[in-house]
Design a protein around this motif. Sequence first.
Motif, PDB file in Angstrom:
ATOM      1  N   SER A  96       0.849  -1.191   0.000  1.00  0.00           N
ATOM      2  CA  SER A  96       0.000   0.000   0.000  1.00  0.00           C
ATOM      3  C   SER A  96       0.881   1.237   0.000  1.00  0.00           C
ATOM      4  CB  SER A  96      -0.935   0.018   1.220  1.00  0.00           C
ATOM      5  OG  SER A  96      -0.174   0.045   2.418  1.00  0.00           O
ATOM      6  N   ASN A 103      -5.184   5.195   1.725  1.00  0.00           N
ATOM      7  CA  ASN A 103      -4.423   4.549   0.667  1.00  0.00           C
ATOM      8  C   ASN A 103      -4.553   5.327  -0.630  1.00  0.00           C
ATOM      9  OD1 ASN A 103      -3.732   2.560   2.446  1.00  0.00           O
ATOM     10  ND2 ASN A 103      -5.022   0.975   1.549  1.00  0.00           N
ATOM     11  N   GLU A 105      -4.130   5.629  -4.816  1.00  0.00           N
ATOM     12  CA  GLU A 105      -4.122   4.807  -6.021  1.00  0.00           C
ATOM     13  C   GLU A 105      -2.800   5.004  -6.752  1.00  0.00           C
ATOM     14  OE1 GLU A 105      -7.479   5.743  -8.409  1.00  0.00           O
ATOM     15  OE2 GLU A 105      -8.933   4.885  -6.986  1.00  0.00           O
ATOM     16  N   TYR A 106      -2.392   3.972  -7.478  1.00  0.00           N
ATOM     17  CA  TYR A 106      -1.141   4.049  -8.212  1.00  0.00           C
ATOM     18  C   TYR A 106      -1.217   3.131  -9.426  1.00  0.00           C
ATOM     19  CZ  TYR A 106      -0.235  -0.412  -5.882  1.00  0.00           C
ATOM     20  OH  TYR A 106      -0.330  -1.698  -5.432  1.00  0.00           O
ATOM     21  N   THR A 107      -0.338   3.403 -10.369  1.00  0.00           N
ATOM     22  CA  THR A 107      -0.158   2.535 -11.531  1.00  0.00           C
ATOM     23  C   THR A 107       1.319   2.230 -11.669  1.00  0.00           C
ATOM     24  OG1 THR A 107       0.000   4.433 -13.039  1.00  0.00           O
ATOM     25  CG2 THR A 107      -2.184   3.433 -12.750  1.00  0.00           C
TER      26      THR A 107
END
Length: 548
Positions: A96, A103, A105-107
């Motif tokens: 995370s 948390n 978000e991510y790519t």
Amino acid sequence: MQNKLLFVGLLVSLFLSVNLEAQVVGSNHTTYTEADTLRGSLRPERSNYDVTKYHLDLKVNPEARSIAGSNTIHFKVLGSLPVMQLDLFENMQIDSIVYQNANLEYTRKYNAVFVNFEEALKEKTSDSIKFYYHGNPVVAKNAPWDGGFVWDTDEDGNPWVGVAVQGTGASLWYPNKDHQSDEPDAAQIDIAVPNGLINVSNGRFTGKEELKDGYTKWKWAVKSPINNYNIMINIGNYTHFSDKFKDLDLDYYVLPYNLEKAKEQFEEVQDMMACFYEKMGPYPFEEDGFKLVETPYLGMEHQSAVAYGNKYMKGYLGNDLSGTGIGLLWDYIIIHESGHEWYGNSITAKDIADMWIQEGFTSYTESIYVECRWGKEKAQEYLKGTRRGISNNNTIIGDYGVNSEGSGDMYFKGANLLNTIRGIYNDDELWWNTLRDYTSTYRHKTITTEDTEAFFDKATNVDLKPVFDQYLRHSALPILQLKQGDDHFQYRWKADVINFSMPVDVFIDEEEIRLDATSDWQRMETGEELDEVILNDLEFYVRVYKIK
């Protein structure tokens, strides 16, 4: 005997070409991938923030060859930041990424991680995120020449763990902004290891915490700016002893059965520090101290925790890289890797393409040490000897923005370039003053080749621009052409740089004469034959071609 010596010479030449070239991770690519660009370039997702501190909090399991934990990344926002690029090798698992208890978000794309904020972070603010992750980091096949973890055991069967990631990247084992232009101002390194083992990291030891799961956490704090690839762990059944040089703390961590050998071998640090303080200025990280840490690989310049694996031998694992015998008078790894504290750790190339700033200057520190101990002529003989490890096939400077180093010539050709510039100065007091000023001016800074060129050029009336250009951006050496005439000879330079000019010294009938050579033929009146015109090759690294 002659054939045996020739054979040994050929072996050492092969040794040089393999080992020095192998240290260059990204040299002389002709094509680049998107992954190279993501790693090597600075876009808003990277340039709009400046890292101020990393806090690593990890557990290392030698049996499983795994690591798990977090990195808290503190940073200043330099421009609107809706998306932040961090770097972590794609084989490592992200648990995370937490910001203000939520948390994010991510790519992921290759080894890049793009972290999305719900609202763009505002310029001129300070903030932090906590990045949780785990995995089995890449194992080095032949550290330190390829990056990764070294999971080894000592002679008593105890786990012995090291890491070397220069060029390959610190993102191999922890999330960070993996670009040399951005160094955190400080670091906290808390590493939990199985009970009975010690972890030694950069900076000062601040304490240990016994956990209830069979692990002990060892805590280290770095107060100085530090390269990402220098942040380090060293895990083993270490024993510790210490010394001082002036006000500098010297700490040594070695395997117990090597303690007496280490006490004798590491006495050389006193001579080295005395020399380097005189010629280059004070140790750049006094607040963090100086350490040598025995490692299961040859060595690396890990800041304030220099990795030592030269097996308590003189030379480079008992070899002399110069072939002169001078390199067997001292411990190569102690001197070279410690020299990096000034050049590479304190003064760092912003782009890996300019790594000669780190490796060329540090290779020159070898000759500085020789000069302090055994005199200038021995130092220059050593430098001349190292030329056998230079290929002159590829450029010293790599390609910018794609994480590409130049050729392995950055080491010894870079050092011989500096010696040539010293010869051009023709004034040792000016040379040492300039070197000390350079070291002081750019202390704890990231810089470019252009910064270095301008600094050394400003100190002399000679235009050094064509000299730097030829040696750094072209592969071939300049050629001093000499042509026989009646009662005279003519001379000029042949080089890649248009209108190349550089003064050079020759001996005629044992008298040293300076030729202010350019690309145009000039005339020198003398009754001597060309065979009597001898290059001062201890001070100038050039080729000579005589036309009779």
